[in-house]
Design a protein around this motif. Structure first.
Motif, mmCIF file in Angstrom:
data_model
loop_
_atom_site.group_PDB
_atom_site.id
_atom_site.type_symbol
_atom_site.label_atom_id
_atom_site.label_comp_id
_atom_site.label_asym_id
_atom_site.label_seq_id
_atom_site.Cartn_x
_atom_site.Cartn_y
_atom_site.Cartn_z
ATOM 1 N N LEU A 7 0.824 -1.206 0.000
ATOM 2 C CA LEU A 7 0.000 0.000 0.000
ATOM 3 C C LEU A 7 0.858 1.256 0.000
ATOM 4 C CD1 LEU A 7 -2.776 -1.169 2.479
ATOM 5 C CD2 LEU A 7 -3.070 -0.713 0.042
ATOM 6 N N GLU A 10 2.339 1.655 -3.483
ATOM 7 C CA GLU A 10 1.326 2.131 -4.427
ATOM 8 C C GLU A 10 0.988 3.600 -4.175
ATOM 9 O OE1 GLU A 10 -3.092 0.833 -6.107
ATOM 10 O OE2 GLU A 10 -2.000 -0.517 -4.771
ATOM 11 N N TYR A 11 0.889 3.982 -2.913
ATOM 12 C CA TYR A 11 0.603 5.372 -2.563
ATOM 13 C C TYR A 11 1.748 6.274 -3.024
ATOM 14 C CZ TYR A 11 -1.105 9.316 0.232
ATOM 15 O OH TYR A 11 -1.573 10.541 0.638
ATOM 16 N N SER A 130 -4.268 9.084 -5.105
ATOM 17 C CA SER A 130 -4.445 7.629 -4.989
ATOM 18 C C SER A 130 -5.859 7.223 -4.625
ATOM 19 C CB SER A 130 -3.477 7.069 -3.942
ATOM 20 O OG SER A 130 -2.163 7.394 -4.253
ATOM 21 N N PHE A 131 -6.533 8.045 -3.811
ATOM 22 C CA PHE A 131 -7.864 7.658 -3.339
ATOM 23 C C PHE A 131 -8.890 7.615 -4.473
ATOM 24 C CE2 PHE A 131 -8.504 12.219 -3.162
ATOM 25 C CZ PHE A 131 -9.839 12.374 -3.500
ATOM 26 N N LYS A 133 -8.458 6.012 -7.083
ATOM 27 C CA LYS A 133 -8.373 4.613 -7.512
ATOM 28 C C LYS A 133 -8.971 3.675 -6.468
ATOM 29 C CE LYS A 133 -4.894 1.161 -8.653
ATOM 30 N NZ LYS A 133 -3.458 0.898 -8.694
ATOM 31 N N ASP A 134 -8.717 3.991 -5.188
ATOM 32 C CA ASP A 134 -9.159 3.129 -4.094
ATOM 33 C C ASP A 134 -9.332 3.990 -2.840
ATOM 34 O OD1 ASP A 134 -9.473 1.233 -2.065
ATOM 35 O OD2 ASP A 134 -7.922 -0.087 -2.851
ATOM 36 N N GLN A 136 -9.507 3.368 0.220
ATOM 37 C CA GLN A 136 -8.730 3.058 1.420
ATOM 38 C C GLN A 136 -7.479 3.928 1.519
ATOM 39 O OE1 GLN A 136 -7.050 -0.877 1.875
ATOM 40 N NE2 GLN A 136 -6.538 -0.983 -0.294
#
Length: 157
Positions: A7, A10-11, A130-131, A133-134, A136
């Motif tokens: 994570l 990716e972030y 990033s958020f 995309k997802d 979380q």
């Protein structure tokens, strides 16, 4: 590779630019604080403690849920973030008491201004947050910053 490291990696993909990183160091904690503040305003019963102030049932539920999410990634980060969230809750309580029914305006101003800066940072970066995309990643941002502090002081997360 652990899930938390995946994570963070990716972030980090959309957080290379130094200006964007600088903006995040200021805005992410403030956004997190405003969320704590907004939740503290939800009309639910409160528990009060000397030297701390009061905390609402809504805040307790939010703290527990967020802590569980963080615990699934790292017990150390979960514990540290719980302490940070309690400290934020303490400051939110002080704002709520001092500004009474207008405290939501303070949280709103901070929330809107910091999100504007966040999007400016991502415009400079040239990558979307990033958020998008997802969702979380809205909770990953604060601990992504925390992990740099923990690394700097030699604490494994």
């Amino acid at each position: 590779m652990r899930k938390i490291d995946q994570l963070f990696a990716e972030y980090a993909e959309s957080h290379h630019n130094q200006t964007n990183k600088f903006i995040h160091w200021i805005c992410v904690p403030l956004i997190f604080f405003t969320i704590v503040g907004f939740i503290s305003l939800i009309p639910t019963p409160h528990f009060c403690a000397s030297y701390f102030g009061c905390i609402s049932v809504a805040s307790i539920v939010a703290l527990v849920l967020v802590s569980i999410f963080y615990f699934t990634l790292s017990w150390r980060i979960s514990l540290i973030m719980l302490l940070i969230m309690l400290l934020m809750e303490h400051f939110a309580y002080a704002i709520n008491v001092h500004f009474k029914e207008n405290s939501w305006i303070i949280y709103l101003y901070i929330f809107v201004i910091t999100w504007i800066f966040q999007f400016i940072g991502h415009k400079i970066e040239g990558k979307k947050p990033s958020f998008l995309k997802d969702l979380q990643f809205l909770l990953i941002g604060p601990i992504w910053l925390l992990h740099f502090i923990l690394k700097k002081i030699g604490i494994k997360y």
